[in-house]
Each structure stands twice: as structure tokens, then as C-alpha cells.
Design an enzyme around this catalytic site. Structure first.
Site, PDB file in Angstrom:
ATOM      1  N   ASP A   7     -20.225 -23.595 -46.213  1.00 52.78           N
ATOM      2  CA  ASP A   7     -21.064 -24.750 -45.959  1.00 52.78           C
ATOM      3  C   ASP A   7     -22.005 -24.344 -44.834  1.00 52.78           C
ATOM      4  O   ASP A   7     -22.074 -23.164 -44.466  1.00 52.78           O
ATOM      5  CB  ASP A   7     -20.223 -25.986 -45.606  1.00 52.78           C
ATOM      6  CG  ASP A   7     -19.527 -25.875 -44.247  1.00 52.78           C
ATOM      7  OD1 ASP A   7     -19.564 -24.789 -43.607  1.00 52.78           O
ATOM      8  OD2 ASP A   7     -18.933 -26.870 -43.816  1.00 52.78           O
ATOM      9  N   GLY A  69     -12.498 -24.568 -42.153  1.00 55.56           N
ATOM     10  CA  GLY A  69     -11.984 -23.887 -43.331  1.00 55.56           C
ATOM     11  C   GLY A  69     -11.041 -24.754 -44.136  1.00 55.56           C
ATOM     12  O   GLY A  69     -10.710 -24.429 -45.276  1.00 55.56           O
ATOM     13  N   GLU A  72     -12.640 -26.451 -47.295  1.00 55.48           N
ATOM     14  CA  GLU A  72     -12.949 -25.381 -48.241  1.00 55.48           C
ATOM     15  C   GLU A  72     -11.688 -24.928 -48.976  1.00 55.48           C
ATOM     16  O   GLU A  72     -11.702 -24.725 -50.186  1.00 55.48           O
ATOM     17  CB  GLU A  72     -13.633 -24.227 -47.520  1.00 55.48           C
ATOM     18  CG  GLU A  72     -15.023 -24.554 -47.029  1.00 55.48           C
ATOM     19  CD  GLU A  72     -15.072 -25.495 -45.822  1.00 55.48           C
ATOM     20  OE1 GLU A  72     -16.142 -26.093 -45.600  1.00 55.48           O
ATOM     21  OE2 GLU A  72     -14.062 -25.654 -45.106  1.00 55.48           O
ATOM     22  N   HIS A 101       3.446 -12.794 -50.126  1.00 56.06           N
ATOM     23  CA  HIS A 101       4.306 -13.831 -50.691  1.00 56.06           C
ATOM     24  C   HIS A 101       3.590 -14.726 -51.694  1.00 56.06           C
ATOM     25  O   HIS A 101       4.216 -15.210 -52.638  1.00 56.06           O
ATOM     26  CB  HIS A 101       4.866 -14.730 -49.589  1.00 56.06           C
ATOM     27  CG  HIS A 101       5.908 -14.057 -48.757  1.00 56.06           C
ATOM     28  ND1 HIS A 101       6.574 -14.721 -47.763  1.00 56.06           N
ATOM     29  CD2 HIS A 101       6.392 -12.787 -48.754  1.00 56.06           C
ATOM     30  CE1 HIS A 101       7.437 -13.904 -47.179  1.00 56.06           C
ATOM     31  NE2 HIS A 101       7.338 -12.713 -47.763  1.00 56.06           N
ATOM     32  N   ARG A 136      11.478 -13.362 -56.379  1.00 55.59           N
ATOM     33  CA  ARG A 136      11.480 -14.735 -55.861  1.00 55.59           C
ATOM     34  C   ARG A 136      10.067 -15.260 -55.641  1.00 55.59           C
ATOM     35  O   ARG A 136       9.795 -16.434 -55.873  1.00 55.59           O
ATOM     36  CB  ARG A 136      12.316 -14.846 -54.587  1.00 55.59           C
ATOM     37  CG  ARG A 136      11.757 -14.072 -53.412  1.00 55.59           C
ATOM     38  CD  ARG A 136      12.708 -14.105 -52.218  1.00 55.59           C
ATOM     39  NE  ARG A 136      12.221 -13.227 -51.192  1.00 55.59           N
ATOM     40  CZ  ARG A 136      11.981 -13.614 -49.944  1.00 55.59           C
ATOM     41  NH1 ARG A 136      12.205 -14.848 -49.570  1.00 55.59           N
ATOM     42  NH2 ARG A 136      11.519 -12.741 -49.075  1.00 55.59           N
TER      43      ARG A 136
END
Length: 151
Positions: A7, A69, A72, A101, A136
């Protein structure tokens, strides 16, 4: 391919990131904005960037910027197949874990909280870190994808 979007609050840093990606010989596309407008609305640029990532979510990535942020990241995460991680400072482990992860394919940065030197360091780390594909973590991402596909 890496897509850039912001932006008005992230506009100048977005342009600097483009120069940085050029220096690193990385392919990227600037989705916008292409001119500064203090009244612009971040979804107009972030969602198209996220849609481009979603076309090939395991290959494409995006770096998006806004004041914090946060908005966004929220906008990007509305697009199926996108996993946006937010960073506006703090331990760099957040960046590593977002890839290891969560296999994050969008990095949302808080432009009002980071210097360009910090951003360069974070981008290098984020791009250099791979998803572990540990069972996992893959299982959890599959559950998110299954939920997205129900909609």
C-alpha cells in the site's frame, strides 16, 4: 517467481526491495502500486499478488508490505492456497518457522517498523529456508487445505 505488492505506507520500501531482488538476480514482478497514492487501498494490490502465488503455491512467493503488514497478511490469507506470515520485528526465528513449519508462501512486512537493512536480512532468510515436510507439519497444512476446498 516472487511477486511484490504494497500500500502507500510500503510503497518506497517495495521499490527498494525490487532493486534488492534485481541485485540477487531473482525473478520478480511488481504488482503495484506503481505510483504513490496516500488514499490507495491495500486489497487492490495484495489480493492480485496473492492470486498469482495461488496459481503455483509451492513455487511462487510474494512479499507484501503495509504500515503494520497486518491488513496485508489478512487480505493475502483470504486467497485459497496462500499462507501469509506477518513480520514487523522481533526474533528472526519467526521467519524461519514460517517456512519450516508453515510453508508460508507470502511474507507480509510492517514497513513502519523495519529498516531496509532488516528487510534485506529477513528476505534472505525467508527465501533460503525450506519447508521441512515433516509429517506433523504437512498433516496440519493438509487440514487447512481441506477446509479451504470445502468453501
Amino acid at each position: 517467481m516472487i511477486y511484490l505488492a504494497s500500500d502507500h505506507a510500503g510503497y518506497e520500501l517495495k521499490n527498494q526491495i525490487g532493486e534488492f531482488l534485481k541485485e540477487m538476480n531473482l525473478d520478480f514482478e511488481d504488482v503495484g502500486p506503481h505510483t504513490y497514492d496516500a488514499q490507495d487501498d491495500y486489497p487492490d494490490f495484495i489480493i492480485p499478488a496473492a492470486e498469482k502465488v495461488a496459481e503455483k503455491p509451492l513455487e511462487n512467493k510474494a512479499i507484501v508490505l503495509g504500515g503494520s503488514g497486518q491488513g496485508e497478511a489478512l487480505a493475502a490469507n483470504k486467497v485459497k492456497g496462500v499462507r501469509a506470515a506477518l513480520y514487523y520485528g522481533g526474533p528472526k526465528d519467526i521467519i524461519t518457522l514460517s517456512r519450516v513449519h508453515n510453508n508460508a508462501n507470502v511474507l507480509s512486512l510492517g514497513a513502519r517498523f523495519l529498516t531496509m537493512d532488516e528487510i534485506k536480512e529477513v528476505i534472505k532468510l525467508w527465501l533460503a529456508t525450506d519447508f521441512t515436510e515433516e509429517e506433523r507439519h504437512a498433516r496440519r497444512l493438509e487440514k487447512i487445505l481441506a477446509y479451504e476446498m470445502k468453501k
